[in-house]
Design a protein around this motif. Structure first.
Motif, PDB file in Angstrom:
ATOM      1  N   ALA A 122      65.279  52.521  33.702  1.00 38.73           N
ATOM      2  CA  ALA A 122      65.613  53.415  32.782  1.00 38.73           C
ATOM      3  C   ALA A 122      64.626  54.449  32.855  1.00 38.73           C
ATOM      4  O   ALA A 122      64.222  55.093  33.134  1.00 38.73           O
ATOM      5  N   VAL A 125      63.226  57.605  30.201  1.00 40.01           N
ATOM      6  CA  VAL A 125      63.057  57.481  29.222  1.00 40.01           C
ATOM      7  C   VAL A 125      62.216  58.958  28.490  1.00 40.01           C
ATOM      8  O   VAL A 125      61.905  58.981  29.390  1.00 40.01           O
ATOM      9  N   ASP A 126      62.628  58.676  26.793  1.00 41.99           N
ATOM     10  CA  ASP A 126      61.885  59.685  26.548  1.00 41.99           C
ATOM     11  C   ASP A 126      60.164  60.128  26.208  1.00 41.99           C
ATOM     12  O   ASP A 126      60.162  58.754  25.788  1.00 41.99           O
ATOM     13  N   ALA A 127      59.869  60.618  26.808  1.00 38.33           N
ATOM     14  CA  ALA A 127      58.194  60.456  26.648  1.00 38.33           C
ATOM     15  C   ALA A 127      57.626  60.930  25.450  1.00 38.33           C
ATOM     16  O   ALA A 127      56.587  59.961  25.061  1.00 38.33           O
ATOM     17  N   ASP A 163      62.624  56.105  23.099  1.00 42.35           N
ATOM     18  CA  ASP A 163      63.494  55.331  23.927  1.00 42.35           C
ATOM     19  C   ASP A 163      64.401  55.705  24.973  1.00 42.35           C
ATOM     20  O   ASP A 163      63.965  56.958  25.912  1.00 42.35           O
ATOM     21  N   ASP A 164      64.740  55.109  25.684  1.00 41.82           N
ATOM     22  CA  ASP A 164      65.544  54.957  26.853  1.00 41.82           C
ATOM     23  C   ASP A 164      66.680  55.646  26.240  1.00 41.82           C
ATOM     24  O   ASP A 164      67.633  55.834  25.790  1.00 41.82           O
ATOM     25  N   MET A 223      60.054  58.933  33.416  1.00 42.39           N
ATOM     26  CA  MET A 223      60.123  59.815  32.542  1.00 42.39           C
ATOM     27  C   MET A 223      60.194  61.128  32.205  1.00 42.39           C
ATOM     28  O   MET A 223      59.767  61.713  33.096  1.00 42.39           O
TER      29      MET A 223
END
Lengths: 134, 184
Positions: free
Chosen positions: B15, B17-19, B23-24, B73
């Motif tokens: 994935a 992922v938005d840090a 959310d992925d 990330m």
């Protein structure tokens, strides 16, 4: 202090009408502060909560527009926890919450816990925490 | 600092992922890198569009916060680009596909073929080695040293690399530490 697991499923009572409006389904976070609470399918601003560490959750519904969009309440138990490096630290078993609605500790299913101040956000994929600096 | 080594194949499907939201946003489809230097220039992605439609996208390395054991990330959704907006150094990734390249020593001994790439994770990810298999010396991991020559079809290593093949990621990490400390 209260555990999230004690809060989820509690009856919620509207203090203006003294009616039970539903059960607590989740919490919405801004960093490690509870900003909203899910009650019976509705998103209630956390500032409307009058008491949550008793036998029921009491709240006073806002009579006007709130200060903006609130984070969608979720039950984060079972969510994976990643640090900002993308490393998996575990999954959430419970949260310890202060009387001010601040997450004091993140309890993990792996048997250890993280300080609540490390929590940045809880999303659909994971809860993100800051890097642990010794 | 802990050295995190990952196989490139393990990154596929990982994935993004938005840090800022947790959310992925997409999943990794492929790793794009410059084979000779091991510099990762970015990742190609799969992401979901409307009605579950799969969309192509790219993630330039400059937009990556870190490559972790569970996720890649990024700071926010702006990190992901349309393939047409990809940086130039990502465009020629076809020529850097080293999988199945033959690995031979300078004296001509075949060590096998490249089965995977080994990536150093963390905030500054890069390719640091190759997994070799199918040769006379069996399966193993070799570090990407400054001496290695890489073309589109073969990877040439010094003769002593045969002795530097390691059987696991822990052994490779130790070998990489030796290379870095010797400055070679």
């Amino acid at each position: 202090m209260i555990q999230l697991s004690e809060l989820i499923g509690h009856d919620a009572i509207d203090v203006a009408t003294a009616t039970t409006t539903g059960k607590v389904t989740g919490i919405g976070m801004v960093a490690n502060q509870i900003a909203s609470v899910g009650i019976g399918g509705e998103c209630v601003d956390a500032t409307a909560i009058r008491g949550f560490d008793g036998d029921v959750v009491t709240y006073e519904p806002a009579d006007g527009a709130s200060g903006g969009p609130q984070p969608v309440p979720v039950d984060p138990r079972g969510s994976r926890v990643l640090d900002l490096h993308g490393d998996l630290l575990g999954t959430i078993s419970d949260l310890t919450i202060t009387n001010e609605g601040v997450v004091d500790a993140i309890l993990l299913n792996e048997g250890h816990s993280l300080h609540g101040s490390r929590l940045r956000v809880i999303g659909s994929y994971a809860a993100i925490v800051t890097i642990d600096t010794p | 600092m802990t050295i995190t080594l990952l196989r490139g194949s393990d990154l596929i499907g990982r994935a993004v992922v938005d840090a800022s939201t947790g959310d992925d946003l997409a999943e990794i489809k492929d790793v794009v890198f410059t084979a000779g230097r091991g510099a990762i220039t970015g990742f190609t992605l799969r992401r979901r569009g409307f009605f579950g439609r799969r969309l192509k996208a790219v993630l330039p390395i400059d937009a990556v916060l870190s490559v972790g054991t569970d996720a890649v990330m990024v700071a926010d959704t702006d990190a992901i680009s349309d393939p047409s907006d990809a940086p130039e150094d990502m465009a020629s990734h076809e020529s850097n596909d080293v999988l199945e390249d033959e690995v031979v020593t300078i004296s001509g001994r075949s060590l096998g073929t490249v089965r995977d790439v080994i990536i150093l994770g963390g905030p500054h990810p890069r390719v640091v080695g190759f997994e070799v298999g199918g040769g006379t010396v069996g399966n193993g991991l070799i570090p990407l040293g400054a001496q290695a020559a890489v073309s589109g079809s073969a990877l040439v290593v010094p003769d002593d690399f045969e002795q530097r093949i390691r059987s696991d990621l822990t052994g490779l990490a130790a070998e990489l530490s030796l290379i870095e400390s010797s400055g070679s």
